[in-house]
Design an enzyme around this catalytic site. Structure first.
Site, mmCIF file in Angstrom:
data_model
loop_
_atom_site.group_PDB
_atom_site.id
_atom_site.type_symbol
_atom_site.label_atom_id
_atom_site.label_comp_id
_atom_site.label_asym_id
_atom_site.label_seq_id
_atom_site.Cartn_x
_atom_site.Cartn_y
_atom_site.Cartn_z
ATOM 1 N N ASP A 131 -64.223 68.250 -24.014
ATOM 2 C CA ASP A 131 -64.133 69.563 -24.683
ATOM 3 C C ASP A 131 -64.430 70.737 -23.746
ATOM 4 O OD1 ASP A 131 -63.569 68.163 -26.928
ATOM 5 O OD2 ASP A 131 -65.433 68.604 -27.989
ATOM 6 N N GLY A 174 -60.858 69.188 -29.604
ATOM 7 C CA GLY A 174 -61.683 70.399 -29.447
ATOM 8 C C GLY A 174 -62.220 70.800 -30.808
ATOM 9 N N LYS A 217 -34.559 81.919 -28.693
ATOM 10 C CA LYS A 217 -35.447 80.815 -28.299
ATOM 11 C C LYS A 217 -35.271 79.754 -29.376
ATOM 12 C CE LYS A 217 -40.135 79.870 -26.795
ATOM 13 N NZ LYS A 217 -41.366 80.424 -26.292
ATOM 14 N N GLU A 226 -57.961 71.175 -32.837
ATOM 15 C CA GLU A 226 -58.343 70.539 -34.105
ATOM 16 C C GLU A 226 -59.390 71.355 -34.865
ATOM 17 O OE1 GLU A 226 -60.331 66.747 -33.686
ATOM 18 O OE2 GLU A 226 -61.383 67.392 -31.903
ATOM 19 N N HIS A 256 -56.899 60.461 -29.503
ATOM 20 C CA HIS A 256 -57.791 59.843 -28.518
ATOM 21 C C HIS A 256 -57.129 59.473 -27.193
ATOM 22 C CE1 HIS A 256 -60.471 59.752 -31.939
ATOM 23 N NE2 HIS A 256 -61.455 59.544 -31.100
HETATM 24 O O1 F6P Z 1 -66.414 65.817 -28.217
HETATM 25 C C1 F6P Z 1 -65.334 65.148 -27.717
HETATM 26 C C2 F6P Z 1 -64.362 64.801 -28.808
HETATM 27 O O2 F6P Z 1 -63.296 64.110 -28.190
HETATM 28 C C3 F6P Z 1 -63.844 65.954 -29.642
HETATM 29 O O3 F6P Z 1 -62.862 66.708 -29.003
HETATM 30 C C4 F6P Z 1 -63.368 65.247 -30.874
HETATM 31 O O4 F6P Z 1 -63.357 66.081 -31.977
HETATM 32 C C5 F6P Z 1 -64.385 64.170 -31.042
HETATM 33 O O5 F6P Z 1 -64.930 63.920 -29.755
HETATM 34 C C6 F6P Z 1 -63.867 62.897 -31.646
HETATM 35 O O6 F6P Z 1 -64.932 62.039 -31.838
HETATM 36 P P1 F6P Z 1 -64.799 60.503 -32.229
HETATM 37 O O7 F6P Z 1 -64.360 59.771 -31.010
HETATM 38 O O8 F6P Z 1 -66.157 60.121 -32.661
HETATM 39 O O9 F6P Z 1 -63.756 60.436 -33.300
#
Ligand code: F6P
Length: 326
Positions: A131, A174, A217, A226, A256
């Protein structure tokens, strides 16, 4: 003379690419200075369980290029209780550990600070979070890799958006801050960026998209952090479609993917410098500080400030992103 003899290192909270390079730097700097070094498995939970193992230089061979964390990570509820922390402290005492390095985000620092205050154990923090939202450092370990992953994904989406004349809403991570969204947006030439730090109404966005369409465009990429106030990418896309049924809209959530993968060279260098400096800080008798990198210089910020002060987005970059998005 060093005031510490045995250092433990742990990773906690969400993992971030480059954590392994940081662990490697801690271990090898300790070995170089004849200090014993221990790895704690699964963050503060592992400290409570006594899951602590001695690490040697070879134990961290072949990990600099690996994503994730060889020490595993967790968000620990038990460590929030006084009893949990007491057990954790006793486990450190049982191994004669007299210094602790914690790698993670705000929650990790908060745990480290509380532990230090209660038991007077020297603790030094390192910022490991994609983040990039930790006060006291220009960059956190993992951010550079995460934005490169996100940009790579957006570039691919751009191809199909272009072919079909579609508007894509692409959600990046984020929770509380828009560093990933802003840097991904600028790097991928996004038409608009939704940030937690800045309000933008759906009407405002619609206006912008209509103006772009008038300028021929034919496709558009909108990056959505998020944690922004208007809802997730699906929600925003739905609202835009209601106001503009003629738009061909699609949504993509990168998720992820941004947390994994081989760390970039920049993250490896950053993590190595920080890990090396964390050990040196403990050897000098420092405690309660978080390592940072500001203007390419290693810095030390008191935990209290690192936890409570807010790192702000570069306003000029936000403005520039809007100007270049035409
Ligand atoms: O803090 C890092 C982060 O990747 C955030 O951007 C995201 O909201 C959160 O962790 C997701 O957490 P988890 O892996 O517990 O779902």
């Amino acid at each position: 003379m060093s005031s510490v003899k045995r250092i433990a290192v742990l990773t906690s909270g969400g993992d971030a690419p480059g954590m392994n390079a940081a662990i490697r730097a801690v271990v090898r700097t300790c070995v170089y200075h004849d200090l014993h070094v221990y790895g704690v498995i699964r963050g503060f939970d592992g400290l409570i369980k006594g899951d602590i193992k001695r690490l040697e230089a070879r134990d961290v061979a072949n990990i600099i290029q690996r994503g994730g964390t060889i020490l595993k990570t967790a968000r620990s509820d038990s460590f929030e209780t006084k009893e949990g922390r007491q057990i954790a402290y006793e486990n450190l005492l049982a191994n004669d550990i007299d210094g602790l390095i914690v790698i993670g985000g705000n929650g990790t620092y908060a745990g480290g600070l509380q532990f230090m205050q209660e038991f007077n154990l020297p603790v030094v923090g390192m910022p490991g979070t994609i983040d990039n939202d930790i006060f006291g450092t220009d960059y956190c370990i993992g951010f550079d890799t995460a934005i490169n992953t996100a940009v790579d994904a957006v570039d691919k989406i751009r191809d199909t958006a272009d072919s079909h004349n579609r508007i894509f809403f692409i959600e990046v991570m984020g929770r509380h801050s828009g560093f990933i969204a802003l840097h991904t947006g600028v790097s991928s030439g996004a038409g608009a960026i939704f940030l937690p730090e800045r309000e933008m109404s759906i009407e405002e966005l619609t206006d912008l998209l209509r103006k772009s369409a008038k300028r021929q465009k034919l496709f558009n990429l909108v990056i959505v952090a998020e944690g922004n106030k208007n809802g997730d990418a699906n929600e925003i896309a739905k609202q835009v479609k209601v106001l503009n049924p003629e738009f061909d809209v699609r949504v993509s959530v990168i998720g992820h993917l941004q947390r994994g993968g081989s760390p970039s060279a920049m993250d490896r260098v950053l993590a190595s410098r920080m890990g090396h400096s964390a050990v040196q800080a403990l050897m000098r008798g420092e405690s309660g500080v978080a390592i940072g990198l500001i203007n390419d210089k290693i810095t030390f910020t008191p935990f209290h400030d690192a936890i409570h002060k807010r790192k702000t987005l570069n306003k000029e970059l936000v403005k520039m992103a809007e100007i270049l998005a035409m």
